[in-house]
Motif scaffolding. Sequence first.
Motif, PDB file in Angstrom:
ATOM      1  N   ARG A   9       5.039  -5.566   1.042  1.00  0.00           N
ATOM      2  CA  ARG A   9       5.088  -4.138   1.257  1.00  0.00           C
ATOM      3  C   ARG A   9       5.807  -3.574   0.042  1.00  0.00           C
ATOM      4  O   ARG A   9       5.494  -2.561  -0.238  1.00  0.00           O
ATOM      5  CB  ARG A   9       6.163  -3.790   2.563  1.00  0.00           C
ATOM      6  CG  ARG A   9       5.393  -4.241   3.719  1.00  0.00           C
ATOM      7  CD  ARG A   9       5.799  -3.795   4.956  1.00  0.00           C
ATOM      8  NE  ARG A   9       5.559  -2.356   4.927  1.00  0.00           N
ATOM      9  CZ  ARG A   9       6.399  -1.267   5.298  1.00  0.00           C
ATOM     10  NH1 ARG A   9       7.668  -1.943   6.334  1.00  0.00           N
ATOM     11  NH2 ARG A   9       6.431  -0.109   5.557  1.00  0.00           N
ATOM     12  N   ALA A  10       6.690  -4.388  -0.456  1.00  0.00           N
ATOM     13  CA  ALA A  10       7.454  -3.719  -1.875  1.00  0.00           C
ATOM     14  C   ALA A  10       6.743  -3.615  -2.934  1.00  0.00           C
ATOM     15  O   ALA A  10       6.503  -2.791  -3.764  1.00  0.00           O
ATOM     16  CB  ALA A  10       8.651  -4.774  -2.112  1.00  0.00           C
ATOM     17  N   ALA A  11       5.567  -4.558  -2.966  1.00  0.00           N
ATOM     18  CA  ALA A  11       4.595  -4.586  -4.311  1.00  0.00           C
ATOM     19  C   ALA A  11       3.689  -3.199  -4.201  1.00  0.00           C
ATOM     20  O   ALA A  11       3.307  -2.892  -5.074  1.00  0.00           O
ATOM     21  CB  ALA A  11       3.802  -5.840  -3.980  1.00  0.00           C
ATOM     22  N   GLU A  12       3.633  -2.638  -2.988  1.00  0.00           N
ATOM     23  CA  GLU A  12       2.551  -1.507  -2.888  1.00  0.00           C
ATOM     24  C   GLU A  12       3.317  -0.352  -3.083  1.00  0.00           C
ATOM     25  O   GLU A  12       2.913   0.764  -2.899  1.00  0.00           O
ATOM     26  CB  GLU A  12       1.803  -1.703  -1.433  1.00  0.00           C
ATOM     27  CG  GLU A  12       1.040  -2.689  -1.665  1.00  0.00           C
ATOM     28  CD  GLU A  12       0.021  -2.921  -2.763  1.00  0.00           C
ATOM     29  OE1 GLU A  12      -0.804  -1.944  -3.108  1.00  0.00           O
ATOM     30  OE2 GLU A  12       0.188  -3.876  -3.350  1.00  0.00           O
ATOM     31  N   GLN A  13       4.751  -0.494  -3.100  1.00  0.00           N
ATOM     32  CA  GLN A  13       5.861   0.764  -3.105  1.00  0.00           C
ATOM     33  C   GLN A  13       5.739   1.156  -4.512  1.00  0.00           C
ATOM     34  O   GLN A  13       5.545   0.426  -5.650  1.00  0.00           O
ATOM     35  CB  GLN A  13       7.080   0.476  -2.559  1.00  0.00           C
ATOM     36  CG  GLN A  13       7.872   1.644  -2.360  1.00  0.00           C
ATOM     37  CD  GLN A  13       7.526   2.601  -1.409  1.00  0.00           C
ATOM     38  OE1 GLN A  13       6.438   1.946  -0.343  1.00  0.00           O
ATOM     39  NE2 GLN A  13       8.143   3.785  -1.284  1.00  0.00           N
ATOM     40  N   ILE A  14       6.022   2.501  -4.842  1.00  0.00           N
ATOM     41  CA  ILE A  14       5.999   2.992  -6.399  1.00  0.00           C
ATOM     42  C   ILE A  14       7.346   1.973  -6.739  1.00  0.00           C
ATOM     43  O   ILE A  14       8.495   1.918  -6.342  1.00  0.00           O
ATOM     44  CB  ILE A  14       6.339   4.468  -6.186  1.00  0.00           C
ATOM     45  CG1 ILE A  14       5.249   5.073  -5.420  1.00  0.00           C
ATOM     46  CG2 ILE A  14       6.655   5.113  -7.657  1.00  0.00           C
ATOM     47  CD1 ILE A  14       5.727   6.683  -5.345  1.00  0.00           C
TER      48      ILE A  14
END
Length: 1060
Positions: free
Chosen positions: A741-746
């Motif tokens: 999920r962090a990888a898809e966050q800005i």
Amino acid sequence: MPENLNLLRAFWGFFFIFWTAFNTALVDVVGSEQQIPLSVVKLWASAFGGEIKSIAAKYSGSQLLQKKYKEYEKDVAIEEIDGLQLVKKLAKNMEEMFHKKSEAVRRLVEAAEDAYLKHEFDADLQYEYFNAVLINERDEDGNYLELGKEFILVPNDHFNNLPVNISLSDVQVPTNMYNKDPAIVNGVYWSESLNKVFVDNFDRDPSLIWQYFGSAKGFFRQYPGIKWEPDENGVIAFDCRNRKWYIQAATSPKDVVILVDVSGSMKGLRLTIAKQTVSSILDTLGDDDFFNIIAYNEELHYVEPCLNGTLVQADRANKEHFREHLDKLFAKGIGMLDIALNEAFNMLNEFNHTGQGSICSQAIMLITDGAVDTYDTIFAKYNWPDRKVRIFTYLIGREAAFADNLKWMACANKGFFTQISTLADVQENVMEYLHVLSRPKVIDQEHDVVWTEAYIDSTRSKGILLGVVGTDVPVKELLKTIPKYKLGIHGYAFAITNNGYILTHPELRPLYEEGKKRRKPNYSSVDLSEVEWEDRDDVLRNAMVNRKTGKFSMEVKKTVDKGKRVLVMTNDYYYTDIKGTPFSLGVALSRGHGKYFFRGNVTVEEGLHDLEHPDVSLADEWSYCNTDLHPEHRQMTQLEAIKRYLTGKEPLLQCDKELIQEVLFDAVVSAPIEAYWTSLALNKSENSDKGVEVAFLGTRTGLSRINLFVGPEQLTNQDFLTAEDKENIFNADHFPLWYRRAAEQIPGSFVYSIPFSTETTNKSNVVTASTAIQLLDDRKSPVVAAVGIQMKLEFFQRKFWTASRQCASLDGRCAISCDDEAINCYLIDNNGFILVSEDYRQTGYFFGEVEGAVMNKLLTMGSFKRITLYDYQAMCRTNKESSDSAHSLLDPYNAFFAAVKWIMTELVLFLVEFNLCSWWHSDLTAKAQRLKQTLEPCDTEYPAFVSERTIKETTGNIACDDCFKSFVIQQIPSSNLFMVVVDNECFCDSVPPITMAPIEIRYNESLKCERLKSQKIRRRPESCHGFHPEENARECGGVSGLSAKPPLVVLPLLLTIFSR
């Protein structure tokens, strides 16, 4: 919605009526929209965002780690992953692995062949063997039971910690067979020689799990030895000859038409036996077979009228569909077999010309209580002289008046005749046809390898099948050949069979939980199109089934976090075939950071030093070094193996040098964070209220570091980052949830979430925050690591309420506050789940369930969007009759016990000459009226919700019944969170809540028919052994006996992917 909201609404309704009675001047104010200042909400959001990001960045050490990776930026090489080369290399690795397993089975074949040829059959042989059910059982006097002597069992983690004996195999005999039958005793005796080979195979390849020999006589020898436990009825229903692996190993693909006599003479028990016979035949059909069922009297009755004139694939769903229709059969009229035979021959001929079927063996199964003619003119017209369609005849009942005609039909058409007098006879007699179909296969000299999995090693003979030997290969063995670090955060590998069914895929869910984990009935026949459902035209599936090599791209919607969240991305798929098997392999790489890989470089000395830190761990399911090859390595952890490999202490270890080099790099770069976390923990003034409990780090190589800011016993979430917390650790097929999920966050922002509970209400008391670390500042930069913290939910919520009490006025008086009863304040995430609410019980709920009108408006305005998802592996509750007319009888073991009752009836018939058949039939087949809820496979549709990133703030008004409801939504800076402030004085009860509950997709009869008729592209097995000129067609049931000592032929099962 929580009950207190309904109470609150009732109270406000009462208050409104009371107030209007005394001051009508305020009615217009209450009825008008409540204005919520956007600037104030923006102030609250900014204050909370700054505070919580400061805490997350500080305790995670994200800025330090980002800085450390930046320091190495000039020394690393970024490469774009060549998907085609990658998938070809993986396919080659799998090919070698499968070949290694097949070699183990070849050794079993040779040993079995040799042992059998040396054995002389002895009808009086007495031999005490280890019976898997009776071992270690004692009688009332404390003595071991016969065939149940002492058998040492020790738990072994390689076999799921089951108690096993790795020195010996033991033997399971089906409940309906006699343990001391001479054929079984002789077979058990000579097959004892397989024990040495079992043990030797396991020593050579410790990754092997179960090895076995399934005898054509019905017994099952299994290594390692294990105790079998009967069910609550004292029954073990397992018969190896009914298993898919046995049948597909023993026979070639086939097209089958089953003809069932439903004339008046078949009434009562005969029809019941006939239905059971049909069901047992269906049990013997596999995914490479095709079939149809026709009932006949003076007319033809297709059991499924929709499939008039064609055949369907014998997959589980189709077979179950036909079983349900068997109950509709009833007996009346006169049997016109000639009409049925003409229809069957025409259908097989036409279907064969379509090219859709097996294009191999064809057979007609005739189930009747007699035939008045031999119908040689029909056979001469359709089947002679080639006799390409075998005829198998089953005479139902004790009368033998028409037996000669049925025998003649079978013998004249290379088939087999058998008579079935009781329900207990059904299974053994049905199995006879498999021995006939196996003849060409076992005498053929091609020595081909057939996966599903049969290796043929035969001598010229009359073609008598002795049995099937084989081994299971666990899915984790396939996954070990896949370097997860090369696939990126969202990437994965998958494999399918020649029928398009999934062999391995991260979205395959073979189990469901109903108190305890159970296997789904259709777990082994999930089609690739059911998980990669966005490919509506089956482009990817069909290319893989046809064993092509290539690339395919599409936008996908991948669910995470127990299916409640969705990630929308574009995947590039690369695929090729796995030589020597019917399988094809695919690799999915997500575009952007998922297509790039980087190489760092540090010295072994530096890396080893930093691997020694106590907070370092590696992904247990990743294969850094192969510790299975040598016994002395099997107890090593991957971290221990790497250290010994690098120091030269274990020169025999085989390790992935490239992966280890990157692990060393990550260990060196991330090492300073340990000292940073330690300094925070030692500073007593920091985190005094112990709100932050855990800091964690993970890198693209599966390396993890964890730091506790509180004692282990004080952790709110004891399972977090443990082996029980599968979602949040590195697994063989996915990165941790917080990493993905962090990888898809800005970049630079944090993603916050509450772990979902598996229970109906969310009881989580923690919040997880994580952020990705990128090497460069664009999408072509690989995500090299992710860091985060876990904090108490109460601590997180307190920070929110503190921020929401701020205001910009000079006198300190706030025009509005979240403490006001006139408004409700929420904190939701980018998927619409509540993290903070004034009603604590709403934590973890979907916002649409609590504020349906507001969520509906947000969807209309585009602040959130609904994404429709499909689950073709769902289990739905359905009401079913607790027993019905035939299903209890369609289980062979229920049928066996029911036969006892029939024998009693026959006895009474003999004694009093009174026909009790109607009593028997009505008693056994009467339908119960009681209904019970069961879980059945189904298809469902359900929504997921995602915020629109470009919309930072929104205000809106909703026209309700007699008022306007206003709201403000404001994004929390540097996060995936939104503050939502809603007017609480206007109720929109007319707008229903929005839920995420799945809805079962129900298909009407027309669509059901189309689904039955539509046959997906499949690839036939490459080998076909339909006939052989040297097979002995005179062995057709009662015409000539089987020779007592046929030369041995063993069909080995080379591979079984799923547990039996």
